[in-house]
Design a protein around this motif. Structure first.
Motif, PDB file in Angstrom:
ATOM      1  N   ALA A  98       5.846   0.578 -10.613  1.00  0.00           N
ATOM      2  CA  ALA A  98       6.530  -0.034  -9.471  1.00  0.00           C
ATOM      3  C   ALA A  98       7.329   0.951  -8.636  1.00  0.00           C
ATOM      4  O   ALA A  98       7.827   0.597  -7.578  1.00  0.00           O
ATOM      5  CB  ALA A  98       7.444  -1.155  -9.942  1.00  0.00           C
ATOM      6  N   GLY A  99       7.464   2.201  -9.083  1.00  0.00           N
ATOM      7  CA  GLY A  99       8.218   3.151  -8.284  1.00  0.00           C
ATOM      8  C   GLY A  99       8.412   4.474  -8.981  1.00  0.00           C
ATOM      9  O   GLY A  99       7.855   4.718 -10.056  1.00  0.00           O
ATOM     10  N   HIS A 100       9.209   5.321  -8.351  1.00  0.00           N
ATOM     11  CA  HIS A 100       9.499   6.652  -8.886  1.00  0.00           C
ATOM     12  C   HIS A 100      10.843   7.115  -8.338  1.00  0.00           C
ATOM     13  O   HIS A 100      11.380   6.543  -7.389  1.00  0.00           O
ATOM     14  CB  HIS A 100       8.384   7.645  -8.521  1.00  0.00           C
ATOM     15  N   TRP A 101      11.376   8.148  -8.964  1.00  0.00           N
ATOM     16  CA  TRP A 101      12.628   8.728  -8.487  1.00  0.00           C
ATOM     17  C   TRP A 101      12.431   9.317  -7.097  1.00  0.00           C
ATOM     18  O   TRP A 101      11.353   9.786  -6.750  1.00  0.00           O
ATOM     19  CB  TRP A 101      13.133   9.822  -9.422  1.00  0.00           C
ATOM     20  N   LEU A 102      13.503   9.332  -6.336  1.00  0.00           N
ATOM     21  CA  LEU A 102      13.491   9.839  -4.969  1.00  0.00           C
ATOM     22  C   LEU A 102      14.761  10.650  -4.765  1.00  0.00           C
ATOM     23  O   LEU A 102      15.829  10.283  -5.256  1.00  0.00           O
ATOM     24  CB  LEU A 102      13.466   8.645  -4.007  1.00  0.00           C
ATOM     25  N   GLY A 103      14.656  11.752  -4.067  1.00  0.00           N
ATOM     26  CA  GLY A 103      15.845  12.572  -3.827  1.00  0.00           C
ATOM     27  C   GLY A 103      15.521  13.760  -2.967  1.00  0.00           C
ATOM     28  O   GLY A 103      15.188  13.611  -1.799  1.00  0.00           O
ATOM     29  N   MET A 104      15.562  14.951  -3.557  1.00  0.00           N
ATOM     30  CA  MET A 104      15.270  16.159  -2.791  1.00  0.00           C
ATOM     31  C   MET A 104      13.765  16.388  -2.693  1.00  0.00           C
ATOM     32  O   MET A 104      13.320  17.294  -2.008  1.00  0.00           O
ATOM     33  CB  MET A 104      15.992  17.353  -3.396  1.00  0.00           C
ATOM     34  N   ASP A 105      12.987  15.537  -3.354  1.00  0.00           N
ATOM     35  CA  ASP A 105      11.536  15.548  -3.250  1.00  0.00           C
ATOM     36  C   ASP A 105      11.065  14.094  -3.234  1.00  0.00           C
ATOM     37  O   ASP A 105      11.769  13.199  -3.698  1.00  0.00           O
ATOM     38  CB  ASP A 105      10.920  16.304  -4.438  1.00  0.00           C
ATOM     39  N   VAL A 106       9.875  13.865  -2.683  1.00  0.00           N
ATOM     40  CA  VAL A 106       9.342  12.510  -2.608  1.00  0.00           C
ATOM     41  C   VAL A 106       9.158  11.919  -4.001  1.00  0.00           C
ATOM     42  O   VAL A 106       9.469  10.760  -4.241  1.00  0.00           O
ATOM     43  CB  VAL A 106       8.019  12.486  -1.811  1.00  0.00           C
ATOM     44  N   HIS A 107       8.654  12.704  -4.924  1.00  0.00           N
ATOM     45  CA  HIS A 107       8.590  12.316  -6.334  1.00  0.00           C
ATOM     46  C   HIS A 107       9.578  13.233  -7.047  1.00  0.00           C
ATOM     47  O   HIS A 107       9.208  14.283  -7.556  1.00  0.00           O
ATOM     48  CB  HIS A 107       7.175  12.476  -6.898  1.00  0.00           C
ATOM     49  N   ASP A 108      10.843  12.827  -7.048  1.00  0.00           N
ATOM     50  CA  ASP A 108      11.901  13.711  -7.536  1.00  0.00           C
ATOM     51  C   ASP A 108      11.878  13.814  -9.060  1.00  0.00           C
ATOM     52  O   ASP A 108      11.299  12.984  -9.754  1.00  0.00           O
ATOM     53  CB  ASP A 108      13.263  13.208  -7.068  1.00  0.00           C
ATOM     54  N   VAL A 109      12.530  14.858  -9.534  1.00  0.00           N
ATOM     55  CA  VAL A 109      12.605  15.091 -10.977  1.00  0.00           C
ATOM     56  C   VAL A 109      13.518  14.072 -11.632  1.00  0.00           C
ATOM     57  O   VAL A 109      14.362  13.464 -10.978  1.00  0.00           O
ATOM     58  CB  VAL A 109      13.099  16.525 -11.289  1.00  0.00           C
ATOM     59  N   GLY A 110      13.351  13.895 -12.903  1.00  0.00           N
ATOM     60  CA  GLY A 110      14.190  12.982 -13.666  1.00  0.00           C
ATOM     61  C   GLY A 110      13.370  12.290 -14.724  1.00  0.00           C
ATOM     62  O   GLY A 110      12.205  11.969 -14.506  1.00  0.00           O
ATOM     63  N   GLU A 111      13.983  12.064 -15.850  1.00  0.00           N
ATOM     64  CA  GLU A 111      13.306  11.393 -16.955  1.00  0.00           C
ATOM     65  C   GLU A 111      13.333   9.878 -16.738  1.00  0.00           C
ATOM     66  O   GLU A 111      14.324   9.326 -16.267  1.00  0.00           O
ATOM     67  CB  GLU A 111      13.993  11.741 -18.281  1.00  0.00           C
ATOM     68  N   TYR A 112      12.244   9.231 -17.087  1.00  0.00           N
ATOM     69  CA  TYR A 112      12.190   7.775 -17.036  1.00  0.00           C
ATOM     70  C   TYR A 112      12.609   7.178 -18.372  1.00  0.00           C
ATOM     71  O   TYR A 112      13.027   6.028 -18.437  1.00  0.00           O
ATOM     72  CB  TYR A 112      10.789   7.304 -16.643  1.00  0.00           C
ATOM     73  N   LYS A 113      12.499   7.984 -19.416  1.00  0.00           N
ATOM     74  CA  LYS A 113      12.952   7.576 -20.745  1.00  0.00           C
ATOM     75  C   LYS A 113      13.882   8.657 -21.284  1.00  0.00           C
ATOM     76  O   LYS A 113      13.675   9.843 -21.032  1.00  0.00           O
ATOM     77  CB  LYS A 113      11.773   7.400 -21.706  1.00  0.00           C
TER      78      LYS A 113
END
Length: 190
Positions: A98-113
């Motif tokens: 349903a989505g993804h992290w957003l920030g300094m990139d369109v698919h930003d870094v970050g753990e989902y778990k």
């Protein structure tokens, strides 16, 4: 026919990611409208699940529930909703998250778990909400009227103390808004 545009852009070193689907003719057919409104309903359910203390997957689970129920109501899936969810039968039509992290990139870094558990949302986190339904033009398992319809609606949100703020709320999203935009574009072109 439908046109689906998934657009990412950057400003001041921050990224955005937004998708809209619109009818080439200017008006949705009844089948296109039914699928569009189902995706929109799924997106609204996801927005309601984004808040501090809720985990990352709550929004996705909400979209799966709404989409599976809707696909059964429309006759695109047959069976009991929970069994279809458990067997992931919906994935024939909704194959992504349903989505993804957003920030300094369109698919930003970050753990989902974290530690094997879905990450808990906190104020200030930015993410996309982008449910979709895609029915292959060659899908012989569904009535011909449904074949070739693909709809995704994507917006950007930030987690607030009370829930979430839709950062892209100024972009037309409903059937009426999309059709009005198409009508205005035709008038401007004439």
């Amino acid at each position: 026919d439908l046109v689906l545009i998934d657009a990412g852009c950057e400003i001041d070193c921050y990224a955005s990611d937004i998708t809209r689907t619109f009818p080439v003719s200017g008006r949705f057919s009844p089948e296109q409208k039914a699928i569009y409104e189902l995706v929109l309903k799924a997106q609204a359910a996801a927005f309601a699940e984004i808040a501090p203390g809720k985990h990352w997957n709550h929004a996705h689970e909400a979209t799966v529930q709404v989409i599976t129920e809707g696909l059964v109501e429309l006759g695109l899936l047959e069976g009991e909703v929970q069994a279809l969810i458990d067997s992931e039968a919906y994935r024939a039509f909704y194959m992504h998250r349903a989505g993804h992290w957003l920030g300094m990139d369109v698919h930003d870094v970050g753990e989902y778990k974290v530690g094997g558990e879905w990450r808990v949302l906190e104020p200030g986190m930015a993410l996309t909400v982008e449910p979709g339904i895609y029915i292959g033009a060659d899908n012989q398992a569904v009535a011909k009227k449904w074949r070739g319809i693909g709809v995704r609606i994507e917006d950007d949100v930030v987690v607030t103390r009370q829930g979430c703020e839709i950062l892209t709320s100024g972009v037309p999203r409903t059937v009426a808004e999309i059709e009005a935009l198409m009508l205005a574009a035709r008038k401007d072109a004439a």
